[in-house]
Design an enzyme around this catalytic site. Structure first.
Site, PDB file in Angstrom:
ATOM      1  N   GLU A  62      -9.291   7.848   3.642  1.00  0.00           N
ATOM      2  CA  GLU A  62      -9.204   8.136   5.081  1.00  0.00           C
ATOM      3  C   GLU A  62      -9.706   9.542   5.395  1.00  0.00           C
ATOM      4  OE1 GLU A  62      -5.552   7.025   6.999  1.00  0.00           O
ATOM      5  OE2 GLU A  62      -6.077   8.053   8.856  1.00  0.00           O
ATOM      6  N   LYS A  70       0.852  -1.196   0.000  1.00  0.00           N
ATOM      7  CA  LYS A  70       0.000   0.000   0.000  1.00  0.00           C
ATOM      8  C   LYS A  70       0.889   1.247   0.000  1.00  0.00           C
ATOM      9  CE  LYS A  70      -2.654   1.438   3.721  1.00  0.00           C
ATOM     10  NZ  LYS A  70      -2.143   2.800   3.986  1.00  0.00           N
TER      11      LYS A  70
HETATM   12  O1  KIV Z   1      -1.274   2.435   8.730  1.00  0.00           O
HETATM   13  C1  KIV Z   1      -2.491   2.217   8.860  1.00  0.00           C
HETATM   14  O2  KIV Z   1      -2.944   1.615   9.846  1.00  0.00           O
HETATM   15  C2  KIV Z   1      -3.391   2.689   7.828  1.00  0.00           C
HETATM   16  C3  KIV Z   1      -4.863   2.547   8.061  1.00  0.00           C
HETATM   17  C4  KIV Z   1      -5.334   3.494   9.083  1.00  0.00           C
HETATM   18  C5  KIV Z   1      -5.629   2.661   6.808  1.00  0.00           C
HETATM   19  O3  KIV Z   1      -2.948   3.164   6.824  1.00  0.00           O
END
Ligand code: KIV
Length: 273
Positions: A191, A122
Site C-alpha cells: 500500500e 490478512k
Molecule cells: O482494509 C482495507 O480495505 C485494506 C485495503 C485498502 C488493502 O486493507
C-alpha cells in the site's frame, strides 16, 4: 479465459492466484462488507473480495481502522460469504487481535474462519509478526500480508503519505516481503509505496503482490469499492480511479422518490393492492 481460470472457474483459490502470477495474468481485488454489494462484485467476476478493516471508516464512520472489533469483522465477513460463489474471500484481522502473541492471533483467525466461512485472513506487518503468521499458516489458514502504509499503525506514522521513499524503510520493506513469503503467506498487499519499489518486490518474491497506490507492476490491484464507485466523496488520493459517480446517481434517485411522494404520484394504482 486464461488457462489458470479455465481449470477452476467456480472458486478462486490461493493456488490459482499463484498460477495467475506465474502466467502474468493480473489479479483484481476489491473490498466488500455486505451481502448485496458482495453479490454484485462476485457476479462481475472479481478474483478476491477483501473484507477490509476499512469497514471501520467506510461502514462505521470512524476516522481510523483501529476501533473495529473482531465480532464486527466476523459480522461483515459472514454477510459477504453468503453472497459469494466464485471469489476468494480474505478477512482483515483487526487491530488488537493478533499483535500480542501468536496464540491470540491463531484464536482470532480460527474465529474468523469458523464463524464467517471466509477463506483467508490478512495481517499488517513484517518480521515483527513472524510467530503469528507461522502459527496461523501451520493451522492450515491462508495468510495475506500487508506492507507499506499499514493503516493500523497510523498513529506511529503520523500521516497517510507515501511510505518507504527513503532507503532504510525501502530496504526493510523488501526484507519484510521476502520474510512473509518464507513464513508461508500466499500474497502480500503493498500500500502506497513508490512504483519502482513495488516492481522490485514483485519481481523478487515468489508470491503475488496486490498493490494500492503502488504503481502498475504489482501482480494485482485493490481499491476500496465505495471509493472506486464514487460513493465516498471526500477521499481523493492520486491512486484512486473513479469508475462511477454513484453518490450522484443515489442523490438524483432519492430526490425523484421524494418528489413523487410529495406530488402523490407514488405509489400509483399498479403499485398498490
Ligand atoms: O482494509 C482495507 O480495505 C485494506 C485495503 C485498502 C488493502 O486493507
Amino acid at each position: 479465459m486464461s488457462s489458470a481460470k479455465a481449470k477452476n472457474p467456480k472458486l478462486v483459490t490461493t493456488h490459482q492466484l499463484q498460477a495467475m502470477k506465474e502466467a502474468g495474468e493480473k489479479i483484481a481485488m476489491l473490498t466488500a462488507y455486505d451481502y448485496s454489494t458482495a453479490k454484485i462484485l462476485d457476479q462481475s467476476g472479481i478474483d478476491i473480495l477483501l473484507v477490509g478493516d476499512s469497514a471501520s471508516n467506510v461502514m462505521a464512520g470512524h476516522e481510523t481502522t483501529l476501533p473495529i472489533t473482531l465480532d464486527q469483522m466476523i459480522y461483515h465477513a459472514s454477510s459477504v460469504v453468503k453472497a459469494v460463489k466464485r471469489a476468494l474471500i480474505v478477512v482483515d484481522i483487526p487491530f488488537g487481535y493478533y499483535q500480542g502473541d501468536c496464540m491470540t492471533a491463531l484464536k482470532s483467525s480460527i474465529r474468523i474462519m469458523k464463524e464467517s466461512g471466509a477463506h483467508a485472513v490478512k495481517m499488517e506487518g513484517g518480521v515483527e509478526i513472524k510467530d503469528a503468521v507461522k502459527r496461523i499458516v501451520s493451522a492450515g489458514i491462508p495468510v495475506m500480508g500487508h506492507l507499506g502504509l499499514t493503516p493500523q499503525s497510523i498513529y506511529q506514522f503520523g500521516t497517510y503519505t507515501v511510505r518507504a521513499k527513503e532507503k532504510e524503510e525501502a530496504t526493510k520493506l523488501i526484507s519484510d516481503a521476502k520474510a512473509l513469503a518464507s513464513y508461508g503467506c500466499f500474497s502480500i498487499v503493498l500500500e502506497k509505496i513508490p512504483a519502482k519499489l513495488a516492481e522490485k518486490v514483485s519481481k523478487e518474491i515468489p508470491i503475488p503482490t496486490i498493490g494500492i497506490g503502488a504503481g502498475s507492476a504489482t501482480d494485482g490491484q485493490v481499491l476500496v469499492t465505495q471509493d472506486m464507485l464514487g460513493i465516498t466523496q471526500d477521499f481523493n488520493p492520486r491512486f484512486l480511479r473513479r469508475y462511477a459517480n454513484l453518490s450522484q446517481v443515489i442523490k438524483d434517485s432519492v430526490k425523484e422518490y421524494i418528489k413523487d411522494i410529495k406530488e402523490k404520484s407514488f405509489p400509483n394504482e399498479k403499485e398498490s393492492y
